[in-house]
Design a protein around this motif. Structure first.
Motif, short mmCIF file in Angstrom:
data_model
loop_
_atom_site.label_atom_id
_atom_site.label_comp_id
_atom_site.label_asym_id
_atom_site.label_seq_id
_atom_site.Cartn_x
_atom_site.Cartn_y
_atom_site.Cartn_z
N TYR A 124 -5.69 0.22 -6.38
CA TYR A 124 -6.23 0.08 -5.04
C TYR A 124 -7.21 -1.09 -4.92
CZ TYR A 124 -3.95 4.31 -3.39
OH TYR A 124 -2.99 5.22 -3.02
N LEU B 64 0.83 -1.20 0.00
CA LEU B 64 0.00 0.00 0.00
C LEU B 64 0.87 1.25 0.00
CD1 LEU B 64 -2.82 1.29 0.13
CD2 LEU B 64 -2.68 1.12 2.64
N VAL C 102 -7.80 6.83 -6.42
CA VAL C 102 -8.59 5.70 -5.92
C VAL C 102 -9.90 5.60 -6.69
CG1 VAL C 102 -9.76 4.69 -3.93
CG2 VAL C 102 -7.55 5.80 -3.63
N GLU D 215 0.80 4.15 -2.87
CA GLU D 215 0.51 5.54 -2.55
C GLU D 215 1.64 6.45 -3.01
OE1 GLU D 215 -0.66 6.18 1.47
OE2 GLU D 215 -2.58 5.17 1.20
N ALA E 223 -11.07 -0.48 -1.02
CA ALA E 223 -10.78 0.72 -1.81
C ALA E 223 -11.81 1.80 -1.56
CB ALA E 223 -10.74 0.35 -3.30
N LYS F 287 -10.98 3.36 1.74
CA LYS F 287 -9.83 4.25 1.59
C LYS F 287 -10.26 5.58 0.99
CE LYS F 287 -5.41 5.29 1.48
NZ LYS F 287 -4.64 5.52 2.73
#
Length: 299
Positions: A253, A175, A224, A179, A262, A265
């Motif tokens: 994601y 992750l 995302v 990112e 996702a 997030k």
């Protein structure tokens, strides 16, 4: 859509398109085909989110639209150049962009490469406007803005993110790695848009820091949502092939977190982005509305 944020986005898009046509018309150059390809890339139905952020950030900090026109046009030129190059056979090899043939399909590969190169130069030409350099304060402001855009675009920003993306196609990213890639590839230009508007108003460091954080958060949220739309959207609405990320084994994601993860997030990023605008009070409402739009858009 007739909701307030869509109406405002359309107004900003119309303004920056008029400015782009005006500025580009002053720089048609030696080869008409090159200018045609540049126009094709610039006027291909984009949402103009980045120019809107320039205008909205400038307005929040006290700058007029006239003071932010060139920055709004410059960042859209950079964004469009990146899309032209991203679509090339050596990169994502896409045939469609916003429902139309990509630049290298509509023209040819060499012309598309050159059009992207020219759009990148065009952006910095806009920021180095002679009128802004006529006094020391204006020259310092222009230099700060050029540095913001250059840093966000190059080896420390968008291009680095694109390179990382290409290098790690098919890799199982963490992750944190995902990112970092998207903070560079997508987020840095969104962050830069907010900083450009604020710099046009000579905003203080605390304001710049808050807007930068907001930009980082909505930049990730934008990506995302893009990843989710690639799974849950459709080709007609998206204007590009649905499922292309999965077909190319790109890290996303949903692939890492699952669809539910996702979405969680996305909601977390949205909450954090809105929270960091609290010190601006009601003046930040347009930016809050834009954060809402980013996480609910369908293309």
């Amino acid at each position: 859509m007739n909701d307030p944020v869509s109406i405002q986005l359309k107004a900003w898009a119309t303004r920056v398109e008029h400015k782009l046509e005006h500025f580009l018309g002053q720089n048609s150059g030696l080869e008409p085909r090159l200018a045609d390809a540049m126009r094709y890339a610039l006027f291909n139905g984009g949402k103009r989110i980045r120019p809107a952020l320039v205008y909205m950030s400038g307005e929040l900090c006290g700058a007029t639209p006239e003071q932010t026109d060139r920055a709004a046009a410059a960042i859209e030129a950079i964004h469009c150049y990146s899309l032209v190059h991203d679509d090339l056979p050596a990169m994502d090899d896409d045939d469609l962009r916003r429902g139309k043939p990509t630049c290298h399909i509509a023209f040819d590969e060499a012309t598309a490469i050159l059009a992207g190169d020219a759009l990148q130069c065009f952006a910095f030409e806009l920021l180095s406007n002679e009128a802004d350099l006529s006094d020391a304060a204006g020259a310092r402001r222009a230099l700060r803005m050029m540095r913001v855009l250059a840093n966000a675009s190059g080896m420390h920003g968008m291009v680095a993110g694109q390179a990382y993306d290409l290098t790690h196609v098919g890799d199982a990213l963490t992750l944190a790695q995902l990112e970092q890639m998207h903070r560079h590839k997508t987020g840095r230009l969104i962050e830069a848009a907010l900083l450009l508007g604020a710099e046009a108003a000579d905003a203080d460091t605390q304001t710049l820091d808050r807007l930068a954080l907001y930009g980082q958060l909505i930049g990730l949220a934008f990506q995302v949502q893009d990843d989710l739309l690639d799974v849950e959207g459709d080709t007609v609405t998206l204007g590009k092939p649905q499922g292309s990320d999965q077909a190319q084994s790109k890290p996303t994601y949903p692939a890492l977190l699952g669809l539910e993860g996702a979405h969680e997030k996305l909601n977390e990023l949205h909450r954090e982005a809105v929270a960091c605008l609290a010190p601006f009070g009601s003046a930040a409402q347009p930016l809050i509305a834009l954060a809402d739009y980013i996480v609910t858009r369908d293309h």
